[in-house]
Design a protein around this motif. Structure first.
Motif, short mmCIF file in Angstrom:
data_model
loop_
_atom_site.label_atom_id
_atom_site.label_comp_id
_atom_site.label_asym_id
_atom_site.label_seq_id
_atom_site.Cartn_x
_atom_site.Cartn_y
_atom_site.Cartn_z
N ALA A 160 -6.54 8.44 5.30
CA ALA A 160 -7.34 7.47 5.50
C ALA A 160 -7.19 6.31 4.25
N ASN A 161 -7.21 7.04 3.09
CA ASN A 161 -7.19 6.52 2.01
C ASN A 161 -5.76 5.51 1.90
N CYS A 162 -4.66 6.09 2.25
CA CYS A 162 -3.43 5.21 2.42
C CYS A 162 -3.14 4.12 3.32
N VAL A 163 -4.00 4.38 4.61
CA VAL A 163 -4.15 3.19 5.55
C VAL A 163 -5.08 2.14 4.85
N ALA A 164 -6.08 2.57 4.32
CA ALA A 164 -7.07 1.55 3.72
C ALA A 164 -6.25 0.74 2.47
N LEU A 165 -5.64 1.37 1.54
CA LEU A 165 -4.86 0.72 0.92
C LEU A 165 -3.75 -0.18 1.27
N THR A 166 -3.18 0.12 2.42
CA THR A 166 -2.30 -0.70 3.24
C THR A 166 -3.00 -1.92 4.04
N PHE A 167 -3.99 -1.50 4.84
CA PHE A 167 -4.39 -2.58 5.64
C PHE A 167 -5.60 -3.41 5.18
N VAL A 168 -6.37 -2.86 4.34
CA VAL A 168 -7.65 -3.63 3.92
C VAL A 168 -7.42 -4.64 3.07
N PRO A 169 -6.47 -4.68 1.94
CA PRO A 169 -6.26 -5.96 1.25
C PRO A 169 -5.84 -7.07 2.21
N PRO A 170 -4.80 -7.01 2.93
CA PRO A 170 -4.56 -8.22 3.91
C PRO A 170 -5.74 -8.56 4.65
N TYR A 171 -6.42 -7.73 5.20
CA TYR A 171 -7.76 -7.86 5.95
C TYR A 171 -8.77 -8.99 4.99
N ILE A 172 -8.86 -8.51 3.77
CA ILE A 172 -9.95 -9.22 2.93
C ILE A 172 -9.25 -10.70 2.80
N LEU A 173 -8.04 -10.64 2.37
CA LEU A 173 -7.50 -12.03 2.06
C LEU A 173 -7.61 -12.87 3.32
N TYR A 174 -7.43 -12.36 4.46
CA TYR A 174 -7.55 -13.34 5.66
C TYR A 174 -8.94 -13.77 5.81
N LYS A 175 -9.84 -12.79 5.70
CA LYS A 175 -11.27 -13.08 6.13
C LYS A 175 -12.02 -14.14 5.03
N SER A 176 -11.42 -13.82 3.82
CA SER A 176 -12.10 -14.80 2.52
C SER A 176 -11.46 -16.06 2.43
N LYS A 177 -10.15 -16.19 2.85
CA LYS A 177 -9.36 -17.38 2.48
C LYS A 177 -8.86 -18.27 3.56
N LEU A 178 -8.37 -17.40 4.63
CA LEU A 178 -7.48 -17.84 5.37
C LEU A 178 -7.82 -17.95 7.05
N MET A 179 -8.90 -17.44 7.43
CA MET A 179 -9.30 -17.37 8.80
C MET A 179 -9.40 -18.82 9.56
N ASP A 180 -9.93 -19.79 8.41
CA ASP A 180 -10.35 -21.08 9.05
C ASP A 180 -8.73 -22.12 9.11
N ILE A 181 -7.79 -21.32 8.66
CA ILE A 181 -6.46 -22.36 8.73
C ILE A 181 -5.63 -22.16 9.96
N ALA A 182 -5.71 -20.93 10.55
CA ALA A 182 -4.77 -20.53 11.66
C ALA A 182 -5.49 -19.94 12.62
N SER A 183 -5.54 -20.14 13.96
CA SER A 183 -6.07 -19.45 14.92
C SER A 183 -5.50 -18.13 15.15
N THR A 184 -6.13 -17.23 16.13
CA THR A 184 -5.51 -15.97 16.40
C THR A 184 -4.28 -16.08 17.16
N SER A 185 -4.18 -16.86 17.97
CA SER A 185 -2.99 -17.15 18.82
C SER A 185 -1.88 -17.31 17.87
N GLN A 186 -2.08 -18.13 16.97
CA GLN A 186 -0.91 -18.67 15.93
C GLN A 186 -0.49 -17.00 15.26
N ILE A 187 -1.34 -16.56 14.82
CA ILE A 187 -0.90 -15.16 13.92
C ILE A 187 -0.45 -14.50 14.96
N GLY A 188 -0.79 -14.39 15.95
CA GLY A 188 -0.16 -13.28 17.14
C GLY A 188 1.35 -13.77 17.45
N TYR A 189 1.41 -15.07 17.42
CA TYR A 189 2.76 -15.81 17.80
C TYR A 189 3.55 -15.46 16.50
#
Length: 253
Positions: A37-66
């Protein structure tokens, strides 16, 4: 959340070893899941925080999925080219011709990113989102299963923690590379500089990292990760300077 984990682990160790108890099988299994769990958190939590704090208003979910879909397609293309043109060799060794061939094949990423940027005229925030999407998709495809299998083993190893650290390094690498590809089509005056920087990142960086990991310091993987971190930091700084030179007033949107 992490404090609760740490407190639970400390209480468990104290109860088992300080109080004279033995390490039961169920306790060992819980500790392996904690490490996973620690390794998974270290891998995926930082990009999630970066997206939620800075980038979520720039691109839609469909753009990210594409963008993630294009990364998968590009990865399949690289796998086909690697199987066709790169001679089979020991993966745990330093072989210069093989590394150069793999670096050449990795230039297929340019095609994938160019396809993404052709879909929509965008500001400099879009390449950051696409780079982050590529980094997360890479971790899902290449790191999640090894972490699930390895980090849950009974024998503790720092290798899995280093894998998570490398996942964070790849975030900066993918974002910087996406910015360079985006900048290439919008700033013709910087193309020679961008081309040289891309070649150094794609050819020199893997050679240095592989040399450190398998030839110079095969028993000290932290050296290779440290070298990768330093090179990525320099690469990201130079990319940031190039983006800064293209002032927002002259930026094509």
């Amino acid at each position: 959340f992490f404090r609760i984990w740490i407190q639970w682990a400390c209480d468990r160790v104290q109860r088992l070893f300080v109080a004279g108890g033995g390490c039961r099988e169920e306790d060992t299994e819980r500790m392996t899941y904690l490490h996973f769990a620690n390794c998974v958190a270290l891998t995926f939590v930082p990009p999630y925080i970066l997206y939620k704090s800075k980038l979520m208003d720039i691109a839609s979910t469909s753009q990210i999925g594409y963008a993630a879909f294009i990364y998968v397609v590009t990865t399949l293309l690289r796998m086909i080219l690697t199987a066709t043109f790169v001679p089979s060799a020991d993966l745990d060794s330093f072989d210069v011709p093989q590394e150069l061939m793999k670096a050449f094949v990795s230039l297929a990423d340019i095609l994938g990113l160019h396809l993404l940027f052709q879909a929509k005229r965008s500001s400099s925030g879009i390449p950051v989102v696409y780079g982050l999407s590529w980094a997360v998709t890479e971790s899902l495809l290449q790191r999640l299963v090894p972490l699930w299998v390895g980090a849950r083993s009974l024998q503790f190893s720092w290798t899995h923690t280093l894998t998570s650290v490398e996942a964070n390094i790849s975030i900066a690498t993918h974002i910087s590379f996406a910015l360079l590809v985006w900048l290439w089509s919008r700033k013709p005056a910087l193309r020679s500089t961008i081309g040289g920087l891309v070649l150094v990142q794609r050819f020199a960086f893997p050679l240095v990292t592989t040399f450190l990991r398998f030839s110079a310091f095969p028993l000290q993987p932290t050296v290779a990760v440290g070298g990768e971190f330093v090179m990525t930091a320099v690469f990201s700084f130079i990319t940031w300077r190039l983006v800064s030179q293209s002032s927002p007033n002259n930026e094509s949107r």
